[in-house]
Write a protein that holds these residues in place. Structure first.
Motif, short mmCIF file in Angstrom:
data_model
loop_
_atom_site.label_atom_id
_atom_site.label_comp_id
_atom_site.label_asym_id
_atom_site.label_seq_id
_atom_site.Cartn_x
_atom_site.Cartn_y
_atom_site.Cartn_z
N ALA A 120 -38.46 25.91 24.63
CA ALA A 120 -39.18 26.53 25.75
C ALA A 120 -38.77 27.99 25.91
O ALA A 120 -39.62 28.86 26.17
CB ALA A 120 -38.89 25.76 27.04
N ALA A 121 -37.47 28.28 25.73
CA ALA A 121 -37.00 29.66 25.84
C ALA A 121 -37.65 30.54 24.77
O ALA A 121 -38.07 31.67 25.04
CB ALA A 121 -35.48 29.71 25.71
N HIS A 122 -37.74 30.01 23.54
CA HIS A 122 -38.36 30.79 22.46
C HIS A 122 -39.84 31.05 22.73
O HIS A 122 -40.37 32.12 22.40
CB HIS A 122 -38.18 30.07 21.13
CG HIS A 122 -36.80 30.18 20.57
ND1 HIS A 122 -36.26 31.38 20.16
CD2 HIS A 122 -35.84 29.24 20.34
CE1 HIS A 122 -35.03 31.19 19.70
NE2 HIS A 122 -34.75 29.89 19.81
N VAL A 123 -40.50 30.07 23.33
CA VAL A 123 -41.92 30.26 23.65
C VAL A 123 -42.09 31.38 24.67
O VAL A 123 -42.97 32.25 24.52
CB VAL A 123 -42.53 28.94 24.18
CG1 VAL A 123 -43.93 29.20 24.75
CG2 VAL A 123 -42.59 27.91 23.08
N PHE A 124 -41.25 31.40 25.70
CA PHE A 124 -41.35 32.45 26.71
C PHE A 124 -40.94 33.81 26.16
O PHE A 124 -41.33 34.85 26.69
CB PHE A 124 -40.48 32.10 27.92
CG PHE A 124 -41.10 31.07 28.82
CD1 PHE A 124 -42.19 31.38 29.61
CD2 PHE A 124 -40.59 29.77 28.87
CE1 PHE A 124 -42.77 30.43 30.45
CE2 PHE A 124 -41.16 28.82 29.68
CZ PHE A 124 -42.26 29.14 30.48
N LEU A 125 -40.13 33.83 25.09
CA LEU A 125 -39.70 35.10 24.50
C LEU A 125 -40.73 35.67 23.53
O LEU A 125 -40.60 36.83 23.13
CB LEU A 125 -38.37 34.91 23.76
CG LEU A 125 -37.12 34.82 24.64
CD1 LEU A 125 -35.91 34.45 23.79
CD2 LEU A 125 -36.87 36.14 25.36
N ILE A 126 -41.72 34.88 23.16
CA ILE A 126 -42.70 35.35 22.17
C ILE A 126 -43.40 36.64 22.60
O ILE A 126 -43.52 37.58 21.79
CB ILE A 126 -43.72 34.24 21.87
CG1 ILE A 126 -43.06 33.15 21.01
CG2 ILE A 126 -44.94 34.80 21.14
CD1 ILE A 126 -43.96 31.95 20.74
#
Length: 299
Positions: free
Chosen positions: A15-21
């Motif tokens: 989820a963190a990586h998705v928001f960092l995209i």
């Protein structure tokens, strides 16, 4: 139990990586790609209309014999060396005054911070041109006492000084940071200094300044980098020429002239990279020297 917690952590990581995209895409497309593209163009002859032509170190060798380049370096260094200490000194003075517990502190703090938000804007640069122009407010004020002043912006001896005054006027940001630092100094230290017979000046030099050196250093780094990158004020006031007589030809303005007026993007890219390296070197020197005058709580 352990596998379930690991699965939960993996879900959080995904989820963190998705928001960092969005940030990662912005950094890649807006920062990284243009950065490396300009590095490549710095070694080419590129006029936007034709494909880049590799020239090696020719752009950097050209700077050595470029009088305009050295003029812009001189103007920028004078601006940085003079305006940054004056700005920080004025900001610290105002912070000390406000720290004495004036009524309406929130209002004064906001009012003094406002120039930092507007100082690099086109509107303020135009206002500055009206203040220091031939028929500006300064000369109208001098005329009241019988003094006929020339245009401060058209005189090579005073044009740069007006921009230095403008930078000093944007003292709000470092002032707020200084004020926050002053609020962290324990009153017990001042009381102990008074018991030892220290006056106001001794308290300032032996208590305030040493404990405030990390804040001074932080402001010094930020304002120095910002001064090297000054562009809008010089562009508006000089009409993009850097005049009169190159007295306001800031380095960034010269980069703009080469890139967007002469369309010599290869040379402009080389100039930009020299500026970036110069700022990095100056910042590194500040950190190197800081160990001799910056005192932290655990040192």
């Amino acid at each position: 139990m352990r596998s379930r917690s690991a699965f939960h952590l993996n879900r959080q990581g995904r989820a963190a990586h998705v928001f960092l995209i969005p940030w990662q895409l912005g950094f890649l497309l807006i920062t990284a790609v243009p950065l490396f593209a300009s590095l490549y163009l710095a070694f080419t002859n590129y006029d936007i209309l034709n494909p880049p032509e590799w020239t090696g170190l020719e752009n950097f060798q050209r700077m050595i014999h470029d009088d305009q380049f050295w003029a812009s370096v001189k103007v920028t260094l004078i601006y940085v060396v003079v305006s940054v200490p004056l700005q920080l000194g004025f900001a610290l003075l105002l912070a000390l005054i406000l720290d004495r517990g004036l009524s309406g502190l929130a209002f004064y703090r906001s009012a003094f911070y406002l120039p930092s938000l507007l100082g690099s804007s086109v509107a303020i640069a135009i206002l500055w041109r009206e203040i220091f122009g031939d028929d500006g407010l300064i000369n109208k004020g001098l005329a009241l006492i019988g003094i006929h002043g020339e245009s401060w912006l058209q005189n090579p001896r005073t044009a740069l000084a007006t921009l230095i005054v403008l930078n000093v006027w944007t003292f709000g940001s470092p002032m707020v940071i200084f004020l926050a630092g002053l609020r962290q100094i324990p009153d017990e230290l001042y009381e102990a200094a008074k018991v030892d017979g220290a006056g106001v000046w001794r308290q300032f030099t032996h208590v305030t300044v040493p404990l405030l050196t990390p804040i001074i250093f932080f402001n010094l780094i930020l304002q120095t980098i910002g001064a090297f990158q000054t562009f809008t004020q010089a562009h508006i006031i000089s009409g993009g020429t850097g005049g009169p007589a190159n007295s306001t030809l800031f380095y960034t303005l010269y980069v703009y002239q080469q890139g967007f007026v002469a369309f010599d993007m290869g040379y402009a890219s080389a100039l930009a990279w020299v500026l970036m390296v110069a700022i990095a070197v100056v910042t590194a020197l500040h950190f190197l020297v800081s160990k001799y005058w910056v005192f932290y709580g655990d040192s």
